[in-house]
Design a protein around this motif. Sequence first.
Motif, PDB file in Angstrom:
ATOM      1  N   PRO A 116       0.908  -1.345  -0.072  1.00 46.58           N
ATOM      2  CA  PRO A 116      -0.152   0.109  -0.101  1.00 46.58           C
ATOM      3  C   PRO A 116       0.755   1.103  -0.078  1.00 46.58           C
ATOM      4  O   PRO A 116       0.232   2.266  -0.572  1.00 46.58           O
ATOM      5  CB  PRO A 116      -0.831   0.003   1.319  1.00 46.58           C
ATOM      6  CG  PRO A 116      -0.473  -1.486   1.868  1.00 46.58           C
ATOM      7  CD  PRO A 116       0.559  -2.124   1.023  1.00 46.58           C
ATOM      8  N   GLY A 117       1.974   1.204   0.638  1.00 45.42           N
ATOM      9  CA  GLY A 117       3.073   2.613   0.603  1.00 45.42           C
ATOM     10  C   GLY A 117       3.407   2.898  -0.809  1.00 45.42           C
ATOM     11  O   GLY A 117       3.274   3.860  -1.208  1.00 45.42           O
ATOM     12  N   GLN A 118       3.500   1.896  -1.534  1.00 48.45           N
ATOM     13  CA  GLN A 118       4.073   2.036  -2.999  1.00 48.45           C
ATOM     14  C   GLN A 118       2.759   2.407  -4.055  1.00 48.45           C
ATOM     15  O   GLN A 118       2.934   3.554  -4.689  1.00 48.45           O
ATOM     16  CB  GLN A 118       4.768   0.806  -3.635  1.00 48.45           C
ATOM     17  CG  GLN A 118       6.000   0.130  -2.976  1.00 48.45           C
ATOM     18  CD  GLN A 118       6.954   1.123  -2.926  1.00 48.45           C
ATOM     19  OE1 GLN A 118       7.487   1.887  -4.073  1.00 48.45           O
ATOM     20  NE2 GLN A 118       7.799   1.452  -1.933  1.00 48.45           N
ATOM     21  N   LEU A 119       1.738   2.057  -3.579  1.00 50.99           N
ATOM     22  CA  LEU A 119       0.652   2.361  -4.438  1.00 50.99           C
ATOM     23  C   LEU A 119       0.352   3.921  -3.923  1.00 50.99           C
ATOM     24  O   LEU A 119       0.032   4.746  -4.888  1.00 50.99           O
ATOM     25  CB  LEU A 119      -0.718   1.204  -4.010  1.00 50.99           C
ATOM     26  CG  LEU A 119      -1.982   1.575  -4.589  1.00 50.99           C
ATOM     27  CD1 LEU A 119      -1.985   1.675  -6.029  1.00 50.99           C
ATOM     28  CD2 LEU A 119      -2.956   0.473  -3.880  1.00 50.99           C
ATOM     29  N   ALA A 142       0.064   9.380  -5.838  1.00 46.81           N
ATOM     30  CA  ALA A 142       0.305  10.761  -5.507  1.00 46.81           C
ATOM     31  C   ALA A 142       1.279  11.423  -6.669  1.00 46.81           C
ATOM     32  O   ALA A 142       1.262  12.874  -6.621  1.00 46.81           O
ATOM     33  CB  ALA A 142       1.001  10.758  -4.136  1.00 46.81           C
ATOM     34  N   ASP A 143       1.847  10.545  -7.297  1.00 45.73           N
ATOM     35  CA  ASP A 143       2.850  11.071  -8.187  1.00 45.73           C
ATOM     36  C   ASP A 143       3.003  10.602  -9.569  1.00 45.73           C
ATOM     37  O   ASP A 143       3.507   9.335  -9.752  1.00 45.73           O
ATOM     38  CB  ASP A 143       4.238  11.004  -7.323  1.00 45.73           C
ATOM     39  CG  ASP A 143       5.518  11.648  -8.427  1.00 45.73           C
ATOM     40  OD1 ASP A 143       5.010  12.296  -9.486  1.00 45.73           O
ATOM     41  OD2 ASP A 143       6.696  11.610  -7.942  1.00 45.73           O
ATOM     42  N   PRO A 144       2.151  11.139 -10.614  1.00 46.41           N
ATOM     43  CA  PRO A 144       2.246  10.593 -11.848  1.00 46.41           C
ATOM     44  C   PRO A 144       3.645  10.359 -12.593  1.00 46.41           C
ATOM     45  O   PRO A 144       3.731   9.361 -13.175  1.00 46.41           O
ATOM     46  CB  PRO A 144       1.497  11.647 -12.648  1.00 46.41           C
ATOM     47  CG  PRO A 144       0.548  12.414 -11.660  1.00 46.41           C
ATOM     48  CD  PRO A 144       1.306  12.334 -10.329  1.00 46.41           C
ATOM     49  N   PRO A 202      -9.302   5.390  -6.125  1.00 47.03           N
ATOM     50  CA  PRO A 202      -8.824   5.778  -5.109  1.00 47.03           C
ATOM     51  C   PRO A 202      -8.788   4.765  -4.080  1.00 47.03           C
ATOM     52  O   PRO A 202      -7.903   4.756  -3.274  1.00 47.03           O
ATOM     53  CB  PRO A 202      -9.097   7.148  -5.036  1.00 47.03           C
ATOM     54  CG  PRO A 202     -10.175   7.667  -5.882  1.00 47.03           C
ATOM     55  CD  PRO A 202     -10.559   6.673  -6.548  1.00 47.03           C
ATOM     56  N   THR A 203      -9.881   4.082  -3.752  1.00 46.09           N
ATOM     57  CA  THR A 203     -10.120   3.082  -2.701  1.00 46.09           C
ATOM     58  C   THR A 203      -9.952   1.680  -3.308  1.00 46.09           C
ATOM     59  O   THR A 203     -10.386   0.728  -2.447  1.00 46.09           O
ATOM     60  CB  THR A 203     -11.500   3.588  -2.288  1.00 46.09           C
ATOM     61  OG1 THR A 203     -12.414   3.185  -3.168  1.00 46.09           O
ATOM     62  CG2 THR A 203     -11.421   4.769  -1.477  1.00 46.09           C
TER      63      THR A 203
END
Length: 399
Positions: free
Chosen positions: A252-255, A260-262, A364-365
């Motif tokens: 989840p951290g990587q996701l 957040a950053d395209p 997003p979820t």
Amino acid sequence: MSESVHTVTALPTARQPGCPFDPPAELIDARRHGPISRYTHPGGKPGWLITGYDLVRSVLADSRFSSRRDLMNVADFELPPAPPGEFLLMDEPQHGRYRKPLVGKFTVRRMRLLTERIEQITTDCLDAMEKTGPPADLVTAFAKPIPTIVICELLGVPYQDRGSFQEQIDTFMGGETSDEELMAAYTATQEYLAELVSAKRANPTDDVLSELTDSDLTDEELKGISLILLAAGFDTTANMLALGTFALLRNPGQLAALRADPALTDGAVEELLRYLSVAKTFMRTALEDVELGGQTIKAGTTVVLSYHTANRDPERFADPDVLDLRRQYDGHLAFSHGIHQCLGQQLARVEMRVAFRALVDRFPTLRLAVPAEEVVLRPETADIYGVKSLPVTWDREAS
Ligand code: HEM
């Protein structure tokens, strides 16, 4: 020297429960003992297993190793030569004769046109998924339709034929069918492609296959080329999309970082390619005696190359078993190396960049709809690794 070499007795070996993204334990263990192990092919023929990055790469760059199917020394019967056009299983000069005219077909113009189409296809898939879900099976809603449509457009497969065509490919690439079913699906696909080649010759349209009819290649050869494009381009990309999403959901951290950053999208695609290496093993046969990693590979011996363990080699990559989308890159072997390096890699990259980006932006979820242990994976017998289905869900209000 040969006495102390590690021996692996059987492949493919199963993955460890709970570690769906890591190579099977026996392969990791083999690499720990050294980059090259003795190995006996299922047919009883002696061979070698190469698991280290440098050694795998050096074999791929070495013309003393062959990709020819009829030279593969793995069974107690002889394998036939690759059919005309199936250049993945050929050496030079035959290989180049087929590959060269194709290289020019993956042009910037066609890529640009395809990028727009891929964006549209992806939007359509996500619209449909949003409308009918949650939940959804990400494999059928997203991972398969995108590369299927891309391959169909490259080959100019008419729209009405696409459903049955996809089913046939699924059967002969899924790794789980009986030999009879597999042969039936393979034959049906070949017959369909033969008809398609004749149709393109009679009425060329704006696609790669039609363009190739304007060359000295025979119908039989064009059929083989189409089969290779299809076999190499569909299942690989579909499994990267589905397994890649599973891997992101389990990290989840990587996701969150990707969402957040395209600007992280390109790096994410490379890292997922390395980490997952869905095209996990390929074989080569020594044409003469070759010294490799302190061992002598006798002429006529077939070696198994593990791209997955090579891409997880700690001597090459820091913390190789960590999925790190910000990893600074200098080469993985997920698309192979040398003369057979993936012809469609730029296309595959475009597909993955567009698809992953659109997916994380739209939902997003997004999360798994079942416990991770219940996600059904492909067996190791499948040529290409992946998930069979990926049940996902999301919050309707938030998406
Ligand atoms: C993520 C998706 C993909 C992966 C992981 C992948 C991986 C690979 C690998 C590992 C090889 C070399 C096998 C060897 O070393 O013997 C290869 C070859 C090939 N790939 Fe891909 N591939 C992908 C997508 C595609 C696509 C989209 C196409 C075309 C539409 C394509 C067309 C080919 C062809 C024609 C070859 C044979 C090249 C040759 O023998 O010269 N691939 N691919």
